[in-house]
Design a protein around this motif. Structure first.
Motif, mmCIF file in Angstrom:
data_model
loop_
_atom_site.group_PDB
_atom_site.id
_atom_site.type_symbol
_atom_site.label_atom_id
_atom_site.label_comp_id
_atom_site.label_asym_id
_atom_site.label_seq_id
_atom_site.Cartn_x
_atom_site.Cartn_y
_atom_site.Cartn_z
ATOM 1 N N ARG A 167 0.864 -1.020 -0.065
ATOM 2 C CA ARG A 167 0.147 0.035 0.228
ATOM 3 C C ARG A 167 0.589 2.104 0.227
ATOM 4 O O ARG A 167 0.787 2.298 -0.443
ATOM 5 N N ASN A 168 1.710 0.966 0.395
ATOM 6 C CA ASN A 168 2.935 2.425 0.146
ATOM 7 C C ASN A 168 5.052 1.884 -0.624
ATOM 8 O O ASN A 168 5.131 1.133 0.340
ATOM 9 N N GLU A 169 4.964 2.728 -1.170
ATOM 10 C CA GLU A 169 6.161 2.685 -1.720
ATOM 11 C C GLU A 169 7.121 3.010 -0.855
ATOM 12 O O GLU A 169 8.113 2.236 -1.073
ATOM 13 N N LYS B 72 -0.684 4.806 -22.738
ATOM 14 C CA LYS B 72 -0.567 4.280 -23.871
ATOM 15 C C LYS B 72 -2.411 3.173 -23.751
ATOM 16 O O LYS B 72 -3.092 2.993 -25.169
ATOM 17 N N SER B 73 -2.551 3.221 -22.853
ATOM 18 C CA SER B 73 -3.530 1.403 -22.761
ATOM 19 C C SER B 73 -4.717 2.085 -22.530
ATOM 20 O O SER B 73 -5.786 1.987 -22.801
ATOM 21 N N GLY B 74 -4.903 3.810 -21.601
ATOM 22 C CA GLY B 74 -6.512 4.725 -21.561
ATOM 23 C C GLY B 74 -6.800 3.919 -20.497
ATOM 24 O O GLY B 74 -7.709 3.621 -20.136
ATOM 25 N N ASP B 75 -5.995 3.253 -19.440
ATOM 26 C CA ASP B 75 -6.175 2.440 -17.950
ATOM 27 C C ASP B 75 -6.518 3.127 -17.248
ATOM 28 O O ASP B 75 -5.149 3.960 -16.506
ATOM 29 N N ALA B 76 -7.835 3.817 -17.116
ATOM 30 C CA ALA B 76 -7.078 5.087 -15.813
ATOM 31 C C ALA B 76 -7.696 4.654 -14.483
ATOM 32 O O ALA B 76 -6.447 4.797 -13.396
ATOM 33 N N ALA B 77 -7.751 3.313 -13.998
ATOM 34 C CA ALA B 77 -7.560 2.670 -12.782
ATOM 35 C C ALA B 77 -6.357 2.575 -12.654
ATOM 36 O O ALA B 77 -5.162 2.724 -11.259
ATOM 37 N N TRP B 78 -5.620 1.770 -13.496
ATOM 38 C CA TRP B 78 -3.552 2.013 -13.700
ATOM 39 C C TRP B 78 -2.654 3.050 -13.374
ATOM 40 O O TRP B 78 -1.781 2.733 -12.266
ATOM 41 N N ILE B 79 -3.230 4.439 -14.262
ATOM 42 C CA ILE B 79 -2.857 5.288 -14.056
ATOM 43 C C ILE B 79 -2.366 5.840 -13.222
ATOM 44 O O ILE B 79 -1.873 6.777 -12.532
ATOM 45 N N GLU B 80 -4.717 5.731 -12.287
ATOM 46 C CA GLU B 80 -4.400 5.995 -10.914
ATOM 47 C C GLU B 80 -3.232 5.653 -9.734
ATOM 48 O O GLU B 80 -3.310 6.376 -9.209
ATOM 49 N N GLU C 241 15.270 5.456 -8.748
ATOM 50 C CA GLU C 241 15.144 3.536 -9.249
ATOM 51 C C GLU C 241 13.180 3.437 -9.608
ATOM 52 O O GLU C 241 12.102 3.448 -11.173
ATOM 53 N N ARG C 242 12.784 3.531 -7.874
ATOM 54 C CA ARG C 242 11.346 2.988 -7.948
ATOM 55 C C ARG C 242 10.647 4.317 -9.068
ATOM 56 O O ARG C 242 9.582 3.802 -10.003
ATOM 57 N N ILE C 243 10.615 5.362 -8.893
ATOM 58 C CA ILE C 243 10.377 6.265 -9.749
ATOM 59 C C ILE C 243 10.309 6.488 -11.342
ATOM 60 O O ILE C 243 9.501 6.489 -11.491
ATOM 61 N N ASN C 244 11.909 6.197 -11.227
ATOM 62 C CA ASN C 244 12.396 6.013 -13.214
ATOM 63 C C ASN C 244 11.063 4.593 -13.682
ATOM 64 O O ASN C 244 10.254 4.441 -14.608
ATOM 65 N N LEU C 245 10.523 3.445 -13.014
ATOM 66 C CA LEU C 245 9.920 2.164 -12.697
ATOM 67 C C LEU C 245 8.732 2.617 -13.434
ATOM 68 O O LEU C 245 8.479 2.137 -13.980
ATOM 69 N N LEU C 246 8.273 3.323 -11.982
ATOM 70 C CA LEU C 246 7.184 3.743 -12.041
ATOM 71 C C LEU C 246 6.348 5.137 -13.577
ATOM 72 O O LEU C 246 5.013 4.839 -13.827
ATOM 73 N N ARG D 144 -1.159 7.503 -7.536
ATOM 74 C CA ARG D 144 -0.516 7.356 -6.198
ATOM 75 C C ARG D 144 0.333 7.003 -5.433
ATOM 76 O O ARG D 144 1.008 7.361 -4.785
ATOM 77 N N ARG D 145 1.287 6.063 -6.192
ATOM 78 C CA ARG D 145 3.012 5.091 -6.003
ATOM 79 C C ARG D 145 4.027 6.225 -5.439
ATOM 80 O O ARG D 145 4.505 6.531 -5.588
ATOM 81 N N LEU D 146 3.068 7.123 -7.114
ATOM 82 C CA LEU D 146 4.565 8.275 -7.267
ATOM 83 C C LEU D 146 4.230 9.449 -6.274
ATOM 84 O O LEU D 146 5.892 9.805 -5.732
ATOM 85 N N SER D 147 3.044 9.141 -5.958
ATOM 86 C CA SER D 147 3.499 10.855 -4.880
ATOM 87 C C SER D 147 4.012 10.372 -4.585
ATOM 88 O O SER D 147 4.552 11.220 -2.999
#
Length: 137
Positions: free
Chosen positions: A61-63, A107-115, A93-98, A119-122
């Motif tokens: 739940r938390n990066e 690209k896939s237009g997946d709104a849930a994946w984007i959200e 490294e994790r920020i680059n991966l994310l 959250r993980r990046l923030s």
């Protein structure tokens, strides 16, 4: 105070593993690491007042909690300076991966994946080692 990963028990039924805390061995007190506290609070709030018995990995739940867990397992005897260096590298490294994941999600237009990725990046973007550890260890 030293950084440790602890299990937080909620409502005597839920074990939330690998929560980063500052531990004081002299006064036997613990304080949840400030940048992960909001996510821990959110986790507890989602469980409700009468949760079912379960085991939760806070790193899912938390990066930051996930990175601390990985680093403390890999280098349990690292000095403060070593841990600071390794954590800075791991965060980058994790920020680059994310960011790569964000590109695929967009690209896939997946709104849930984007959200989820946002959250993980923030959770990582505002972390500054010195702000939290300069007086802790």
């Amino acid at each position: 105070m030293e950084l440790e990963l602890r299990t937080v028990v909620y409502a005597k039924k839920v074990e939330i593993r690998n929560v980063p805390v500052f531990a004081c061995t002299d006064c036997v007190s613990y304080e949840v690491l400030p940048p992960v506290k909001p996510d821990l609070t959110e986790c507890i709030n989602t469980l409700g007042e009468q949760p079912v018995k379960q085991d939760v990995s806070f790193g899912e739940r938390n990066e930051l909690a996930d990175l601390f867990h990985e680093l403390l397992l890999a280098w349990p005897d690292a000095t403060d300076r070593e841990m600071e260096y390794r954590m800075q590298q791991a965060v980058e490294e994790r920020i680059n991966l994310l960011l790569d994941i964000m590109g695929y999600a967009t690209k896939s237009g997946d709104a849930a994946w984007i959200e989820t990725t946002e959250r993980r990046l923030s959770q990582l973007s505002g972390f500054v080692w010195q702000e939290y550890f300069s007086n802790a260890v």
